[in-house]
Design a protein around this motif. Structure first.
Motif, PDB file in Angstrom:
ATOM      1  N   ARG A 169       4.621  -5.830  -7.514  1.00 56.90           N
ATOM      2  CA  ARG A 169       3.772  -6.963  -7.193  1.00 56.90           C
ATOM      3  C   ARG A 169       4.521  -8.278  -7.461  1.00 56.90           C
ATOM      4  O   ARG A 169       4.464  -9.220  -6.681  1.00 56.90           O
ATOM      5  CB  ARG A 169       2.477  -6.889  -8.020  1.00 56.90           C
ATOM      6  CG  ARG A 169       1.335  -7.592  -7.335  1.00 56.90           C
ATOM      7  CD  ARG A 169       0.010  -7.063  -7.799  1.00 56.90           C
ATOM      8  NE  ARG A 169      -0.162  -5.661  -7.437  1.00 56.90           N
ATOM      9  CZ  ARG A 169      -0.856  -4.767  -8.171  1.00 56.90           C
ATOM     10  NH1 ARG A 169      -1.397  -5.138  -9.314  1.00 56.90           N
ATOM     11  NH2 ARG A 169      -0.973  -3.546  -7.751  1.00 56.90           N
ATOM     12  N   ALA A 170       5.243  -8.289  -8.583  1.00 61.10           N
ATOM     13  CA  ALA A 170       6.020  -9.482  -8.946  1.00 61.10           C
ATOM     14  C   ALA A 170       7.078  -9.770  -7.887  1.00 61.10           C
ATOM     15  O   ALA A 170       7.269 -10.915  -7.442  1.00 61.10           O
ATOM     16  CB  ALA A 170       6.688  -9.249 -10.303  1.00 61.10           C
ATOM     17  N   ARG A 206      -1.485  10.999  -9.549  1.00 57.96           N
ATOM     18  CA  ARG A 206      -1.146  11.024  -8.140  1.00 57.96           C
ATOM     19  C   ARG A 206      -1.796   9.865  -7.396  1.00 57.96           C
ATOM     20  O   ARG A 206      -1.183   9.262  -6.517  1.00 57.96           O
ATOM     21  CB  ARG A 206      -1.653  12.324  -7.543  1.00 57.96           C
ATOM     22  CG  ARG A 206      -0.572  13.073  -6.852  1.00 57.96           C
ATOM     23  CD  ARG A 206      -0.935  14.486  -6.805  1.00 57.96           C
ATOM     24  NE  ARG A 206      -1.071  14.902  -5.435  1.00 57.96           N
ATOM     25  CZ  ARG A 206      -1.381  16.149  -5.090  1.00 57.96           C
ATOM     26  NH1 ARG A 206      -1.625  17.038  -6.027  1.00 57.96           N
ATOM     27  NH2 ARG A 206      -1.450  16.475  -3.847  1.00 57.96           N
ATOM     28  N   HIS A 207      -3.031   9.560  -7.766  1.00 56.26           N
ATOM     29  CA  HIS A 207      -3.712   8.417  -7.153  1.00 56.26           C
ATOM     30  C   HIS A 207      -2.908   7.149  -7.387  1.00 56.26           C
ATOM     31  O   HIS A 207      -2.745   6.327  -6.486  1.00 56.26           O
ATOM     32  CB  HIS A 207      -5.121   8.254  -7.740  1.00 56.26           C
ATOM     33  CG  HIS A 207      -6.124   9.125  -7.070  1.00 56.26           C
ATOM     34  ND1 HIS A 207      -6.443   8.986  -5.735  1.00 56.26           N
ATOM     35  CD2 HIS A 207      -6.867  10.173  -7.530  1.00 56.26           C
ATOM     36  CE1 HIS A 207      -7.341   9.898  -5.410  1.00 56.26           C
ATOM     37  NE2 HIS A 207      -7.604  10.645  -6.479  1.00 56.26           N
ATOM     38  N   GLU A 208      -2.407   7.016  -8.608  1.00 60.18           N
ATOM     39  CA  GLU A 208      -1.655   5.808  -8.921  1.00 60.18           C
ATOM     40  C   GLU A 208      -0.362   5.712  -8.104  1.00 60.18           C
ATOM     41  O   GLU A 208      -0.014   4.646  -7.599  1.00 60.18           O
ATOM     42  CB  GLU A 208      -1.355   5.758 -10.423  1.00 60.18           C
ATOM     43  CG  GLU A 208      -2.133   4.628 -11.045  1.00 60.18           C
ATOM     44  CD  GLU A 208      -2.272   4.778 -12.533  1.00 60.18           C
ATOM     45  OE1 GLU A 208      -1.541   4.058 -13.222  1.00 60.18           O
ATOM     46  OE2 GLU A 208      -3.078   5.611 -12.982  1.00 60.18           O
ATOM     47  N   VAL A 209       0.326   6.840  -7.954  1.00 65.45           N
ATOM     48  CA  VAL A 209       1.557   6.842  -7.157  1.00 65.45           C
ATOM     49  C   VAL A 209       1.230   6.489  -5.705  1.00 65.45           C
ATOM     50  O   VAL A 209       1.949   5.738  -5.049  1.00 65.45           O
ATOM     51  CB  VAL A 209       2.274   8.211  -7.262  1.00 65.45           C
ATOM     52  CG1 VAL A 209       3.436   8.284  -6.274  1.00 65.45           C
ATOM     53  CG2 VAL A 209       2.770   8.441  -8.677  1.00 65.45           C
ATOM     54  N   ARG A 210       0.083   7.018  -5.230  1.00 67.69           N
ATOM     55  CA  ARG A 210      -0.315   6.733  -3.859  1.00 67.69           C
ATOM     56  C   ARG A 210      -0.602   5.239  -3.670  1.00 67.69           C
ATOM     57  O   ARG A 210      -0.191   4.637  -2.690  1.00 67.69           O
ATOM     58  CB  ARG A 210      -1.566   7.550  -3.518  1.00 67.69           C
ATOM     59  CG  ARG A 210      -1.362   8.395  -2.275  1.00 67.69           C
ATOM     60  CD  ARG A 210      -2.482   9.378  -2.113  1.00 67.69           C
ATOM     61  NE  ARG A 210      -2.123  10.696  -2.567  1.00 67.69           N
ATOM     62  CZ  ARG A 210      -2.990  11.616  -3.011  1.00 67.69           C
ATOM     63  NH1 ARG A 210      -4.265  11.332  -3.087  1.00 67.69           N
ATOM     64  NH2 ARG A 210      -2.553  12.796  -3.382  1.00 67.69           N
ATOM     65  N   ARG A 211      -1.314   4.650  -4.655  1.00 68.46           N
ATOM     66  CA  ARG A 211      -1.611   3.211  -4.584  1.00 68.46           C
ATOM     67  C   ARG A 211      -0.317   2.414  -4.532  1.00 68.46           C
ATOM     68  O   ARG A 211      -0.187   1.437  -3.798  1.00 68.46           O
ATOM     69  CB  ARG A 211      -2.425   2.787  -5.809  1.00 68.46           C
ATOM     70  CG  ARG A 211      -3.913   2.807  -5.534  1.00 68.46           C
ATOM     71  CD  ARG A 211      -4.690   1.730  -6.298  1.00 68.46           C
ATOM     72  NE  ARG A 211      -4.072   1.280  -7.513  1.00 68.46           N
ATOM     73  CZ  ARG A 211      -4.380   1.765  -8.737  1.00 68.46           C
ATOM     74  NH1 ARG A 211      -5.290   2.680  -8.889  1.00 68.46           N
ATOM     75  NH2 ARG A 211      -3.776   1.293  -9.791  1.00 68.46           N
ATOM     76  N   LEU A 212       0.658   2.860  -5.325  1.00 70.98           N
ATOM     77  CA  LEU A 212       1.966   2.214  -5.365  1.00 70.98           C
ATOM     78  C   LEU A 212       2.623   2.278  -3.994  1.00 70.98           C
ATOM     79  O   LEU A 212       3.159   1.286  -3.479  1.00 70.98           O
ATOM     80  CB  LEU A 212       2.819   2.931  -6.417  1.00 70.98           C
ATOM     81  CG  LEU A 212       4.259   2.488  -6.600  1.00 70.98           C
ATOM     82  CD1 LEU A 212       4.319   1.012  -6.956  1.00 70.98           C
ATOM     83  CD2 LEU A 212       4.921   3.310  -7.681  1.00 70.98           C
ATOM     84  N   ALA A 248       2.520  -2.444   2.236  1.00 72.10           N
ATOM     85  CA  ALA A 248       1.968  -3.785   2.480  1.00 72.10           C
ATOM     86  C   ALA A 248       3.056  -4.833   2.317  1.00 72.10           C
ATOM     87  O   ALA A 248       3.213  -5.751   3.142  1.00 72.10           O
ATOM     88  CB  ALA A 248       0.821  -4.033   1.510  1.00 72.10           C
ATOM     89  N   THR A 249       3.842  -4.687   1.257  1.00 75.94           N
ATOM     90  CA  THR A 249       4.948  -5.610   0.998  1.00 75.94           C
ATOM     91  C   THR A 249       5.888  -5.652   2.197  1.00 75.94           C
ATOM     92  O   THR A 249       6.297  -6.712   2.680  1.00 75.94           O
ATOM     93  CB  THR A 249       5.747  -5.137  -0.244  1.00 75.94           C
ATOM     94  OG1 THR A 249       4.834  -4.903  -1.290  1.00 75.94           O
ATOM     95  CG2 THR A 249       6.792  -6.151  -0.630  1.00 75.94           C
TER      96      THR A 249
END
Lengths: 242, 242, 242, 242
Positions: free
Chosen positions: B233-234, C222-228, C234-235
């Protein structure tokens, strides 16, 4: 002056030797019909080993940092030294040796437990039979008259079979029987537990898909996340400064 | 007015005391040949403790939120209060105290299970022997005539050895025996289970590579992923706006 | 025409009822001294239940998709229907009902195992005592003469205590005893295993730091990795096209 | 020249056949009253099987790479070949066949353990009863006079019930009994352990939220992290070179 741990490490083999000498002398007294001279020798060895046990106990008590605490946690040893009736328990020193020997040799837990159980059971059976024979053979109602019969009785007791063809009638004999029964329950427990541990492991290994995640795998995953973090940092540095 | 939980917390120690008094009076009646005066004292203590148990039971029933539900889940206590034959079961109150005492002291599960097993077994053996002696000594065919014999019989029963040199002949005696046998099977179960739990743990710890992934490790991994997300994000914010 | 599963679902309660009727008639015949009329009634119920069992067995065999396979996997049921000596085993139908009832009620595994064990043991003890009494009371050397004695003998056998004050002398009696002994070993096994499972769980929960990683935790990770991954995408889209 | 493993693989079925022949001849000798001619045939089969066992033992010892090591790890086989008293132990070859057969058939661990336990127990009971009958029937004090009684005694011993209505009086008989008792304790252990493993699994599966993380899940998570790393690399390449 040495501390308690040093003393215990240095005396563990000599004291096991003393316990073994006691076992030999005690066996001779119970099993053989000795001449008065040999009887006196055995008696001397038994008394001598008792003196050494008392000395060892007192030294360790004196060297202990928290004497009351040590005394309360070694109550059984106090009783073994003080009460002549339970002197065969001095052989616990030999059982302790099995642990020491295994520490030196190494090996898998289940193998160690097995060896320990076999050694302890054999010694327990032998000593209980000796003590039983000494306690019972003088009693008119008792059916245990020879070492073979005492051994047979010990075996039926420790496996909790208990035919009842031989059973103790004296108070000492019944106390020995109670100790053997507790030993028997523990024996069944150890055998069952070892088998259970083995089966649980086999079942887990059988189905690779259900194999538990190991700490190692998590560690490898962490390495990958770290590598990812480093890549990101590298990317960031290559970026055009805004 | 107090609610049921408060009442139970406040009465647990006094009721344990009453159970202990009952145990002492009952032991005296069975084991000693009392003068009529002392016999009357014991009788009074036993009756008094019974009255207190009834009062305690009724108060808890009245205070219960769902009375029928409580009644059905405390059927054993109802029977203990109503049937004189199973009054020794009042001593379950003392066993409950072991749990309370352990809650206060704390400690590892396996240690607690061990202490609980030893206390319960000892109390069970003592009370079963008392009840057995009371039930059997009056019967002409019975071989149990002294407390020592009753204790010896209890021991052979609870360990499932069962020599058969002493065995109950009265119906009451056989009911006590059945309770002891069930206790014995549970005892073997607890001993085995405790050992099994210990061995499973030792085997797992032995081979570090096979150690199970712990919740802690997953938690740490998550922190790392979160840090990574924040870095990203940063990075994004530093990027030149297109 | 119905298929086998439908038939079995529809007949499970009626057949359990038939088994219960058989149990009542069999109990009356063994325990009571009946008038000839009542004896005939009991006999009729027993014969009738046998006919129903045969019909049920034949229907299920006919409806089975792979008849030989079904026959080989239901050999015990075939023997129960064919051999009069093991007819008490028809009560296995009642034991099967416990499973059906528990399926309906639900609950934790260990609770189910406990209820199942208690029900099965009680039924086993009762039926074995009945069959024992019928087999032994006619024999001159037998010591089992009343239902109370048969019940007492069953209890000492199933707990593997085996005093030996009562023991079977007929072949039928010894076969029943062998079945009870196997039941007893299984009983000890179930009790121990249930306790072991409970202790293993308690030990694991005790030390939160050592708690095993659960599938749920991995899922959250796994949810967190997916969000990442989504953040990264998006970036990327916001990036100036080169 | 073949190596030891090839020899063992090639002889495992023939040697099992020899053991089976020995079992048949031994059974005939003990159970039937043979004519002198048939007695001689049985004797010849027993001697012949012994010769084959000796030959097999010697060949394997010669083929072994580290002979002393092999000798020390096969001490039991040496004793079986040398001591006539424990010749029934040759049937261990048949037990080994169960393992071989299961390797061919495959199946789940717990099923295998169950089948193995049933086969071994049955063979153990049969052979112990035979050996017991042979050892005891000649002794005046012995109560074991028929194969049925020997089988009944074996059953009460292996389940650790031990009524005591039959118990061995000869030394050979007591050694056989000791072997059966050890077998019995192991039997209880295996039964309990198998049930325990099953219950532990059921309890774990019951509560999906508490299900242990599996290696598979970790593997899938790793794939996702890897995909993420690759995305990042792709993003990096698309970036304008600074």
């Amino acid at each position: 002056m040495v501390d308690q741990q040093t003393w215990e490490r240095r005396t563990e083999w000599p004291m096991a030797g003393v316990a073994l000498l006691f076992l030999v002398a005690y066996s001779c007294q119970v099993l053989l019909t000795l001449t008065p001279a040999w009887h006196a020798v055995c008696e001397a060895v038994i008394t001598g080993s008792w003196v050494l046990f008392v000395v060892d106990y007192v030294v360790r008590l004196v060297l202990a940092e928290r004497r009351l605490h040590w005394f309360l946690h070694h109550l059984l040893e106090f009783l073994v030294v003080v009460l002549p009736a339970i002197r065969p328990l001095r052989l616990l020193r030999l059982v302790a040796m099995v642990t020491v020997a295994q520490r030196a040799i190494g090996g898998a837990i289940r193998g160690k437990v097995l060896v320990y159980t076999i050694c302890t059971s054999t010694l327990l059976l032998y000593v209980a039979s000796l003590a039983m024979l000494e306690a019972e053979r003088g009693h008119p109602d008792s059916s245990v008259k020879s070492f073979g019969e005492a051994l047979w009785w010990s075996m039926t007791t420790v496996t909790t079979v208990g035919y009842g063809d031989y059973s103790p009638v004296t108070t000492t004999g019944r106390l020995i029987a109670a100790a053997l029964m507790i030993g028997g329950i523990s024996l069944i427990g150890v055998v069952t537990a070892t088998i259970a541990s083995w089966i649980v492991e086999q079942v887990a290994e059988e189905d690779a898909a259900k194999q538990a995640a190991t700490a190692n795998q998590i560690e490898e995953l962490r390495h990958e996340v770290r590598r990812l973090t480093e890549s990101l940092r590298a990317t960031e540095q290559k970026m055009p400064t805004s």
